[in-house]
Design a protein around this motif. Structure first.
Motif, PDB file in Angstrom:
ATOM      1  N   GLY A  26      59.210  73.810  27.274  1.00  0.00           N
ATOM      2  CA  GLY A  26      59.213  72.602  28.078  1.00  0.00           C
ATOM      3  C   GLY A  26      60.348  71.653  27.770  1.00  0.00           C
ATOM      4  O   GLY A  26      60.797  70.903  28.650  1.00  0.00           O
ATOM      5  N   ALA A  27      60.827  71.681  26.537  1.00  0.00           N
ATOM      6  CA  ALA A  27      61.916  70.787  26.138  1.00  0.00           C
ATOM      7  C   ALA A  27      63.291  71.364  26.474  1.00  0.00           C
ATOM      8  O   ALA A  27      64.305  70.695  26.255  1.00  0.00           O
ATOM      9  N   ASN A  28      63.315  72.588  27.012  1.00  0.00           N
ATOM     10  CA  ASN A  28      64.602  73.242  27.237  1.00  0.00           C
ATOM     11  C   ASN A  28      64.794  73.736  28.665  1.00  0.00           C
ATOM     12  O   ASN A  28      65.626  74.608  28.911  1.00  0.00           O
ATOM     13  N   ILE A  29      64.012  73.190  29.592  1.00  0.00           N
ATOM     14  CA  ILE A  29      64.230  73.518  30.999  1.00  0.00           C
ATOM     15  C   ILE A  29      64.438  72.223  31.774  1.00  0.00           C
ATOM     16  O   ILE A  29      64.097  71.131  31.306  1.00  0.00           O
ATOM     17  N   LYS A  30      65.019  72.356  32.953  1.00  0.00           N
ATOM     18  CA  LYS A  30      65.208  71.201  33.832  1.00  0.00           C
ATOM     19  C   LYS A  30      63.947  71.029  34.678  1.00  0.00           C
ATOM     20  O   LYS A  30      63.438  71.994  35.232  1.00  0.00           O
ATOM     21  N   ILE A  31      63.466  69.797  34.777  1.00  0.00           N
ATOM     22  CA  ILE A  31      62.187  69.546  35.442  1.00  0.00           C
ATOM     23  C   ILE A  31      62.355  68.498  36.541  1.00  0.00           C
ATOM     24  O   ILE A  31      63.026  67.475  36.349  1.00  0.00           O
ATOM     25  N   HIS A  32      61.727  68.768  37.679  1.00  0.00           N
ATOM     26  CA  HIS A  32      61.700  67.811  38.784  1.00  0.00           C
ATOM     27  C   HIS A  32      60.740  66.685  38.427  1.00  0.00           C
ATOM     28  O   HIS A  32      59.531  66.897  38.303  1.00  0.00           O
ATOM     29  N   THR A  33      61.265  65.477  38.266  1.00  0.00           N
ATOM     30  CA  THR A  33      60.437  64.325  37.925  1.00  0.00           C
ATOM     31  C   THR A  33      60.570  63.254  39.002  1.00  0.00           C
ATOM     32  O   THR A  33      61.550  63.212  39.759  1.00  0.00           O
ATOM     33  N   ALA A  34      59.570  62.373  39.059  1.00  0.00           N
ATOM     34  CA  ALA A  34      59.601  61.280  40.037  1.00  0.00           C
ATOM     35  C   ALA A  34      60.761  60.341  39.755  1.00  0.00           C
ATOM     36  O   ALA A  34      61.386  59.791  40.677  1.00  0.00           O
ATOM     37  N   GLU A  35      61.079  60.160  38.494  1.00  0.00           N
ATOM     38  CA  GLU A  35      62.136  59.219  38.110  1.00  0.00           C
ATOM     39  C   GLU A  35      63.528  59.797  38.329  1.00  0.00           C
ATOM     40  O   GLU A  35      64.395  59.161  38.929  1.00  0.00           O
TER      41      GLU A  35
END
Length: 386
Positions: A26-35
Protein backbone atom coordinates in the motif's frame (compact mmCIF):
# COMPACT_ATOMS: atom_id res chain seq x y z
CA UNK A 1 -7.68 8.89 -20.77
CA UNK A 2 -11.19 9.57 -19.53
CA UNK A 3 -11.62 8.17 -16.01
CA UNK A 4 -14.26 10.62 -14.74
CA UNK A 5 -16.59 7.80 -13.62
CA UNK A 6 -14.03 6.39 -11.15
CA UNK A 7 -14.55 7.10 -7.45
CA UNK A 8 -11.49 7.47 -5.22
CA UNK A 9 -10.37 4.94 -2.64
CA UNK A 10 -12.05 5.34 0.78
CA UNK A 11 -10.25 7.92 2.94
CA UNK A 12 -10.33 5.58 5.94
CA UNK A 13 -8.02 3.26 4.02
CA UNK A 14 -5.59 6.10 3.48
CA UNK A 15 -5.32 6.48 7.25
CA UNK A 16 -4.45 2.78 7.43
CA UNK A 17 -1.75 3.17 4.80
CA UNK A 18 -0.08 5.92 6.81
CA UNK A 19 0.47 3.37 9.58
CA UNK A 20 1.77 0.59 7.32
CA UNK A 21 5.42 -0.36 6.95
CA UNK A 22 7.11 1.83 4.34
CA UNK A 23 7.96 -1.27 2.32
CA UNK A 24 4.35 -2.53 2.21
CA UNK A 25 2.32 -2.84 -0.97
CA UNK A 26 0.00 0.00 0.00
CA UNK A 27 2.88 2.38 0.62
CA UNK A 28 4.43 1.68 -2.78
CA UNK A 29 1.60 2.06 -5.27
CA UNK A 30 -0.14 5.10 -6.70
CA UNK A 31 -3.66 5.53 -5.33
CA UNK A 32 -6.66 7.51 -6.55
CA UNK A 33 -7.59 9.80 -3.65
CA UNK A 34 -10.22 12.51 -3.23
CA UNK A 35 -7.51 15.04 -2.41
CA UNK A 36 -4.89 14.22 -5.06
CA UNK A 37 -7.21 12.86 -7.75
CA UNK A 38 -6.27 10.17 -10.23
CA UNK A 39 -2.60 9.22 -10.40
CA UNK A 40 -0.53 9.90 -13.48
CA UNK A 41 -0.61 6.78 -15.67
CA UNK A 42 2.82 7.20 -17.22
CA UNK A 43 4.95 4.09 -16.64
CA UNK A 44 2.09 2.21 -14.91
CA UNK A 45 1.96 -1.48 -15.86
CA UNK A 46 -0.88 -2.76 -13.63
CA UNK A 47 -4.06 -0.91 -12.59
CA UNK A 48 -6.49 -2.18 -9.93
CA UNK A 49 -10.18 -1.34 -10.42
CA UNK A 50 -13.21 -2.18 -8.30
CA UNK A 51 -16.63 -2.56 -9.99
CA UNK A 52 -19.59 -2.36 -7.62
CA UNK A 53 -22.09 -4.17 -9.82
CA UNK A 54 -23.97 -7.36 -8.98
CA UNK A 55 -27.52 -6.76 -10.24
CA UNK A 56 -27.28 -9.56 -12.81
CA UNK A 57 -26.31 -12.12 -10.18
CA UNK A 58 -28.63 -15.09 -9.74
CA UNK A 59 -27.79 -14.98 -6.01
CA UNK A 60 -27.31 -11.30 -5.39
CA UNK A 61 -25.30 -10.43 -2.29
CA UNK A 62 -25.08 -7.21 -0.32
CA UNK A 63 -24.00 -3.87 -1.70
CA UNK A 64 -20.36 -4.20 -2.64
CA UNK A 65 -17.51 -2.66 -0.72
CA UNK A 66 -13.88 -3.54 -1.41
CA UNK A 67 -12.35 -1.82 1.65
CA UNK A 68 -11.54 -5.04 3.55
CA UNK A 69 -10.01 -6.58 0.45
CA UNK A 70 -7.92 -3.50 -0.24
CA UNK A 71 -6.82 -3.41 3.40
CA UNK A 72 -5.59 -7.01 3.12
CA UNK A 73 -3.81 -6.30 -0.17
CA UNK A 74 -2.16 -3.10 1.03
CA UNK A 75 -0.77 -4.89 4.09
CA UNK A 76 1.25 -7.37 2.02
CA UNK A 77 4.86 -6.78 1.01
CA UNK A 78 5.62 -6.64 -2.72
CA UNK A 79 8.20 -8.97 -4.21
CA UNK A 80 11.38 -7.79 -5.86
CA UNK A 81 9.29 -6.29 -8.63
CA UNK A 82 10.23 -3.81 -11.31
CA UNK A 83 6.76 -2.68 -12.29
CA UNK A 84 4.59 0.24 -11.25
CA UNK A 85 1.07 -0.31 -9.90
CA UNK A 86 -1.91 2.02 -9.46
CA UNK A 87 -5.22 1.61 -7.63
CA UNK A 88 -7.72 3.62 -9.66
CA UNK A 89 -10.60 3.26 -7.21
CA UNK A 90 -14.10 2.03 -8.06
CA UNK A 91 -16.72 2.12 -10.80
CA UNK A 92 -20.04 2.63 -9.03
CA UNK A 93 -23.24 1.01 -10.27
CA UNK A 94 -24.71 2.92 -13.20
CA UNK A 95 -28.39 3.84 -13.52
CA UNK A 96 -28.72 0.65 -15.59
CA UNK A 97 -26.46 -2.38 -15.66
CA UNK A 98 -25.58 -1.52 -19.27
CA UNK A 99 -24.15 1.79 -18.02
CA UNK A 100 -21.77 -0.10 -15.75
CA UNK A 101 -20.83 -2.39 -18.64
CA UNK A 102 -20.09 0.63 -20.84
CA UNK A 103 -17.89 2.26 -18.19
CA UNK A 104 -15.90 -0.94 -17.62
CA UNK A 105 -15.63 -1.70 -21.33
CA UNK A 106 -14.31 1.75 -22.20
CA UNK A 107 -11.89 1.78 -19.25
CA UNK A 108 -10.43 -1.66 -20.06
CA UNK A 109 -10.08 -0.71 -23.74
CA UNK A 110 -8.21 2.48 -22.89
CA UNK A 111 -5.88 0.73 -20.47
CA UNK A 112 -5.09 -2.21 -22.77
CA UNK A 113 -4.28 0.19 -25.61
CA UNK A 114 -1.81 1.88 -23.26
CA UNK A 115 -0.24 -1.51 -22.34
CA UNK A 116 -1.63 -1.23 -18.81
CA UNK A 117 -3.06 -4.49 -17.42
CA UNK A 118 -6.36 -3.93 -15.59
CA UNK A 119 -6.95 -6.12 -12.52
CA UNK A 120 -10.73 -6.01 -12.07
CA UNK A 121 -12.29 -6.65 -8.66
CA UNK A 122 -15.81 -7.59 -9.53
CA UNK A 123 -19.21 -8.05 -8.35
CA UNK A 124 -21.10 -10.53 -10.51
CA UNK A 125 -19.23 -12.46 -13.17
CA UNK A 126 -21.33 -11.19 -16.06
CA UNK A 127 -18.89 -8.25 -15.93
CA UNK A 128 -16.58 -10.49 -17.99
CA UNK A 129 -18.90 -9.69 -20.89
CA UNK A 130 -17.93 -6.00 -20.64
CA UNK A 131 -14.27 -6.97 -20.13
CA UNK A 132 -14.44 -9.05 -23.32
CA UNK A 133 -16.28 -6.37 -25.34
CA UNK A 134 -13.38 -4.00 -24.61
CA UNK A 135 -11.44 -5.97 -27.23
CA UNK A 136 -13.92 -4.99 -29.98
CA UNK A 137 -11.75 -1.99 -30.86
CA UNK A 138 -8.44 -3.86 -30.67
CA UNK A 139 -8.82 -5.75 -33.98
CA UNK A 140 -7.88 -9.19 -32.73
CA UNK A 141 -9.39 -12.57 -32.03
CA UNK A 142 -9.73 -13.24 -28.32
CA UNK A 143 -8.97 -16.28 -26.16
CA UNK A 144 -10.93 -16.25 -22.90
CA UNK A 145 -9.99 -18.39 -19.89
CA UNK A 146 -12.57 -18.74 -17.14
CA UNK A 147 -11.52 -20.35 -13.84
CA UNK A 148 -14.91 -21.60 -12.76
CA UNK A 149 -16.87 -24.62 -11.57
CA UNK A 150 -19.50 -23.88 -14.26
CA UNK A 151 -19.31 -23.20 -18.00
CA UNK A 152 -21.71 -20.23 -17.73
CA UNK A 153 -23.06 -20.83 -21.24
CA UNK A 154 -26.69 -20.58 -20.10
CA UNK A 155 -29.55 -19.91 -22.48
CA UNK A 156 -28.41 -17.18 -24.84
CA UNK A 157 -32.03 -16.30 -25.62
CA UNK A 158 -32.60 -15.14 -22.04
CA UNK A 159 -31.27 -11.89 -20.51
CA UNK A 160 -27.60 -11.98 -19.56
CA UNK A 161 -26.71 -13.12 -16.04
CA UNK A 162 -23.63 -14.25 -14.15
CA UNK A 163 -24.46 -17.81 -15.26
CA UNK A 164 -25.10 -17.13 -18.98
CA UNK A 165 -22.59 -14.49 -20.09
CA UNK A 166 -20.49 -16.92 -22.17
CA UNK A 167 -23.54 -17.73 -24.30
CA UNK A 168 -23.92 -14.02 -25.03
CA UNK A 169 -20.21 -13.76 -25.91
CA UNK A 170 -20.62 -16.62 -28.41
CA UNK A 171 -23.72 -15.31 -30.24
CA UNK A 172 -23.41 -11.50 -30.07
CA UNK A 173 -21.63 -9.53 -32.75
CA UNK A 174 -18.89 -8.62 -33.35
CA UNK A 175 -17.58 -12.19 -33.24
CA UNK A 176 -14.15 -11.81 -31.64
CA UNK A 177 -13.99 -15.05 -29.66
CA UNK A 178 -11.57 -17.64 -31.00
CA UNK A 179 -11.38 -19.93 -27.98
CA UNK A 180 -12.99 -20.34 -24.60
CA UNK A 181 -11.40 -22.47 -21.88
CA UNK A 182 -13.12 -23.35 -18.61
CA UNK A 183 -10.61 -24.40 -15.95
CA UNK A 184 -11.80 -26.37 -12.92
CA UNK A 185 -15.35 -27.26 -13.92
CA UNK A 186 -17.27 -29.70 -11.76
CA UNK A 187 -19.52 -32.03 -13.74
CA UNK A 188 -22.45 -32.02 -11.30
CA UNK A 189 -22.79 -28.23 -11.70
CA UNK A 190 -23.16 -28.48 -15.50
CA UNK A 191 -25.92 -30.01 -17.61
CA UNK A 192 -25.10 -32.64 -20.22
CA UNK A 193 -26.42 -30.24 -22.87
CA UNK A 194 -23.78 -27.68 -21.90
CA UNK A 195 -21.03 -30.30 -21.79
CA UNK A 196 -21.97 -31.47 -25.28
CA UNK A 197 -22.17 -27.87 -26.53
CA UNK A 198 -18.63 -27.22 -25.28
CA UNK A 199 -17.47 -30.19 -27.34
CA UNK A 200 -19.37 -29.13 -30.47
CA UNK A 201 -17.85 -25.64 -30.31
CA UNK A 202 -14.36 -27.15 -29.86
CA UNK A 203 -13.93 -25.24 -26.61
CA UNK A 204 -11.60 -26.50 -23.88
CA UNK A 205 -12.89 -27.82 -20.55
CA UNK A 206 -10.67 -29.04 -17.71
CA UNK A 207 -12.18 -30.84 -14.76
CA UNK A 208 -11.22 -29.83 -11.24
CA UNK A 209 -9.69 -33.21 -10.40
CA UNK A 210 -7.69 -33.25 -13.62
CA UNK A 211 -6.13 -29.86 -12.80
CA UNK A 212 -5.55 -30.58 -9.12
CA UNK A 213 -3.54 -33.69 -10.01
CA UNK A 214 -1.30 -31.77 -12.45
CA UNK A 215 -1.74 -28.02 -12.29
CA UNK A 216 1.25 -27.34 -14.58
CA UNK A 217 -0.78 -28.56 -17.59
CA UNK A 218 -2.72 -25.26 -17.47
CA UNK A 219 0.38 -23.14 -18.09
CA UNK A 220 0.11 -23.42 -21.92
CA UNK A 221 -3.62 -22.61 -21.70
CA UNK A 222 -2.87 -19.42 -19.77
CA UNK A 223 -0.02 -18.59 -22.14
CA UNK A 224 -2.54 -18.47 -24.99
CA UNK A 225 -5.13 -16.36 -23.11
CA UNK A 226 -5.89 -12.69 -23.74
CA UNK A 227 -8.20 -12.25 -20.78
CA UNK A 228 -8.65 -14.35 -17.65
CA UNK A 229 -11.51 -14.32 -15.17
CA UNK A 230 -11.81 -16.08 -11.81
CA UNK A 231 -15.17 -16.96 -10.30
CA UNK A 232 -14.57 -17.12 -6.54
CA UNK A 233 -17.14 -19.91 -6.52
CA UNK A 234 -14.38 -22.09 -8.02
CA UNK A 235 -12.72 -22.13 -4.58
CA UNK A 236 -13.63 -24.59 -1.87
CA UNK A 237 -15.26 -23.30 1.29
CA UNK A 238 -12.33 -24.35 3.45
CA UNK A 239 -9.99 -22.08 1.45
CA UNK A 240 -12.31 -19.11 1.30
CA UNK A 241 -13.90 -19.02 4.72
CA UNK A 242 -17.25 -17.29 5.23
CA UNK A 243 -19.35 -15.84 2.44
CA UNK A 244 -21.57 -16.97 -0.40
CA UNK A 245 -19.11 -19.58 -1.65
CA UNK A 246 -19.97 -22.71 0.30
CA UNK A 247 -19.10 -25.59 -2.03
CA UNK A 248 -17.02 -28.27 -0.28
CA UNK A 249 -15.06 -28.95 -3.49
CA UNK A 250 -12.99 -26.50 -5.47
CA UNK A 251 -9.47 -25.14 -5.78
CA UNK A 252 -7.53 -24.60 -2.57
CA UNK A 253 -5.46 -21.52 -1.79
CA UNK A 254 -2.17 -22.77 -3.26
CA UNK A 255 -3.84 -23.93 -6.47
CA UNK A 256 -5.68 -20.68 -7.18
CA UNK A 257 -2.52 -18.67 -6.49
CA UNK A 258 -0.57 -20.90 -8.90
CA UNK A 259 -3.22 -20.35 -11.59
CA UNK A 260 -3.05 -16.58 -10.99
CA UNK A 261 0.74 -16.66 -11.39
CA UNK A 262 0.44 -18.61 -14.66
CA UNK A 263 -1.99 -15.91 -15.82
CA UNK A 264 0.39 -13.14 -14.91
CA UNK A 265 3.46 -14.67 -16.48
CA UNK A 266 1.67 -15.11 -19.82
CA UNK A 267 2.90 -12.52 -22.32
CA UNK A 268 -0.56 -12.37 -23.94
CA UNK A 269 -2.83 -11.83 -20.91
CA UNK A 270 -3.81 -8.17 -21.06
CA UNK A 271 -6.67 -8.09 -18.52
CA UNK A 272 -7.45 -10.11 -15.39
CA UNK A 273 -10.61 -10.21 -13.30
CA UNK A 274 -11.73 -11.65 -9.96
CA UNK A 275 -15.50 -11.89 -9.72
CA UNK A 276 -18.36 -12.87 -7.41
CA UNK A 277 -16.85 -10.96 -4.50
CA UNK A 278 -19.08 -10.74 -1.43
CA UNK A 279 -18.60 -7.92 1.08
CA UNK A 280 -19.47 -10.37 3.85
CA UNK A 281 -16.27 -12.32 3.16
CA UNK A 282 -14.19 -12.81 6.29
CA UNK A 283 -10.54 -12.11 6.93
CA UNK A 284 -9.41 -15.43 5.42
CA UNK A 285 -11.31 -14.85 2.18
CA UNK A 286 -10.06 -11.29 1.77
CA UNK A 287 -6.49 -12.30 2.48
CA UNK A 288 -6.71 -15.15 -0.06
CA UNK A 289 -7.99 -12.81 -2.78
CA UNK A 290 -5.22 -10.34 -1.89
CA UNK A 291 -2.66 -13.11 -2.31
CA UNK A 292 -4.21 -14.13 -5.66
CA UNK A 293 -3.69 -10.54 -6.86
CA UNK A 294 -0.15 -10.61 -5.43
CA UNK A 295 0.70 -13.77 -7.38
CA UNK A 296 -0.76 -12.38 -10.60
CA UNK A 297 1.44 -9.30 -10.29
CA UNK A 298 4.41 -11.52 -9.42
CA UNK A 299 3.83 -13.34 -12.71
CA UNK A 300 3.62 -10.08 -14.68
CA UNK A 301 6.96 -9.06 -13.23
CA UNK A 302 8.62 -12.21 -14.57
CA UNK A 303 7.30 -12.08 -18.13
CA UNK A 304 9.91 -13.06 -20.73
CA UNK A 305 8.33 -11.24 -23.71
CA UNK A 306 8.54 -14.34 -25.90
CA UNK A 307 5.38 -13.31 -27.76
CA UNK A 308 7.44 -11.17 -30.15
CA UNK A 309 8.74 -11.84 -33.65
CA UNK A 310 12.35 -11.28 -32.59
CA UNK A 311 12.04 -13.82 -29.77
CA UNK A 312 10.40 -16.39 -32.07
CA UNK A 313 13.33 -16.18 -34.50
CA UNK A 314 15.47 -17.80 -31.82
CA UNK A 315 13.11 -20.74 -31.26
CA UNK A 316 14.33 -24.26 -32.07
CA UNK A 317 12.14 -25.92 -34.74
CA UNK A 318 11.08 -29.57 -34.73
CA UNK A 319 9.02 -31.39 -37.41
CA UNK A 320 7.04 -34.49 -36.45
CA UNK A 321 5.14 -36.52 -39.08
CA UNK A 322 1.86 -37.85 -37.68
CA UNK A 323 -0.43 -39.73 -40.12
CA UNK A 324 -1.00 -37.32 -43.03
CA UNK A 325 0.10 -34.23 -41.11
CA UNK A 326 3.50 -32.81 -40.32
CA UNK A 327 3.31 -31.13 -36.92
CA UNK A 328 5.77 -28.29 -36.41
CA UNK A 329 6.91 -27.63 -32.84
CA UNK A 330 9.01 -24.80 -31.49
CA UNK A 331 11.00 -24.61 -28.27
CA UNK A 332 12.35 -21.48 -26.62
CA UNK A 333 16.04 -21.82 -25.73
CA UNK A 334 15.52 -19.18 -23.02
CA UNK A 335 12.52 -20.44 -21.04
CA UNK A 336 12.31 -24.03 -22.32
CA UNK A 337 8.62 -23.52 -23.17
CA UNK A 338 7.00 -25.17 -26.21
CA UNK A 339 4.63 -24.12 -29.03
CA UNK A 340 2.98 -25.93 -31.94
CA UNK A 341 2.14 -24.31 -35.26
CA UNK A 342 -1.46 -24.02 -36.48
CA UNK A 343 -1.18 -23.89 -40.29
CA UNK A 344 -2.68 -21.04 -42.30
CA UNK A 345 -5.40 -22.25 -44.66
CA UNK A 346 -5.42 -20.01 -47.72
CA UNK A 347 -8.45 -21.67 -49.35
CA UNK A 348 -10.92 -20.96 -46.52
CA UNK A 349 -12.27 -17.83 -44.87
CA UNK A 350 -10.17 -18.42 -41.79
CA UNK A 351 -10.25 -16.59 -38.49
CA UNK A 352 -6.45 -16.77 -38.38
CA UNK A 353 -4.69 -14.75 -41.04
CA UNK A 354 -1.23 -16.33 -40.73
CA UNK A 355 0.61 -19.26 -39.25
CA UNK A 356 -0.10 -19.10 -35.53
CA UNK A 357 1.88 -20.63 -32.68
CA UNK A 358 -0.27 -22.39 -30.09
CA UNK A 359 1.37 -22.81 -26.66
CA UNK A 360 1.80 -26.44 -25.70
CA UNK A 361 3.90 -28.63 -23.40
CA UNK A 362 6.91 -30.84 -23.93
CA UNK A 363 4.57 -33.76 -23.23
CA UNK A 364 2.55 -32.77 -26.34
CA UNK A 365 5.73 -32.99 -28.41
CA UNK A 366 6.67 -36.38 -26.95
CA UNK A 367 3.16 -37.72 -27.54
CA UNK A 368 3.29 -36.50 -31.15
CA UNK A 369 6.54 -38.44 -31.56
CA UNK A 370 4.45 -41.48 -30.51
CA UNK A 371 1.85 -40.63 -33.19
CA UNK A 372 -0.68 -39.00 -30.84
CA UNK A 373 -2.09 -35.68 -32.12
CA UNK A 374 -2.46 -33.07 -29.31
CA UNK A 375 -6.16 -32.41 -28.64
CA UNK A 376 -5.73 -28.63 -28.33
CA UNK A 377 -3.99 -28.51 -31.74
CA UNK A 378 -6.83 -30.49 -33.30
CA UNK A 379 -9.49 -28.19 -31.82
CA UNK A 380 -7.63 -25.03 -32.85
CA UNK A 381 -7.21 -26.38 -36.38
CA UNK A 382 -10.92 -27.25 -36.62
CA UNK A 383 -11.93 -23.77 -35.39
CA UNK A 384 -9.60 -22.32 -38.01
CA UNK A 385 -11.40 -24.32 -40.71
CA UNK A 386 -14.94 -23.28 -39.68
Amino acid sequence: MDFDFLNPVNENLLDEISNLDKQSFGANIKIHTAEAGLPEMDNIQVAIIGVKENRRSVKRGELLNFDKLRSALYSLFPGNWHINIADLGDIEKGAEVEDTYFALQSLVAQLVKKDVIPVILGGSQDLIYAQYRAYDTLDQMVNLVNIDSKFDLGDADNPISNESFVGKIVINQPYNLFNYSCVGYQTYFNSQDEIELMERLFFDAYRLGEISSDIAQIEPVMRDANLVGIDLGALNAAAFGEGLHASPNGFDGKEICALARYSGISDKVSSFGIFEYDSRSGAAGNMLIAQVIWYFIEGVNYRTNENTLSAKKEFIRYQVPVDDDILVFFKSPVSGRWWIEIPYLANVDTKLKRHTLLPCSEEDYLEACNQVIPERWYKAKRKNEV
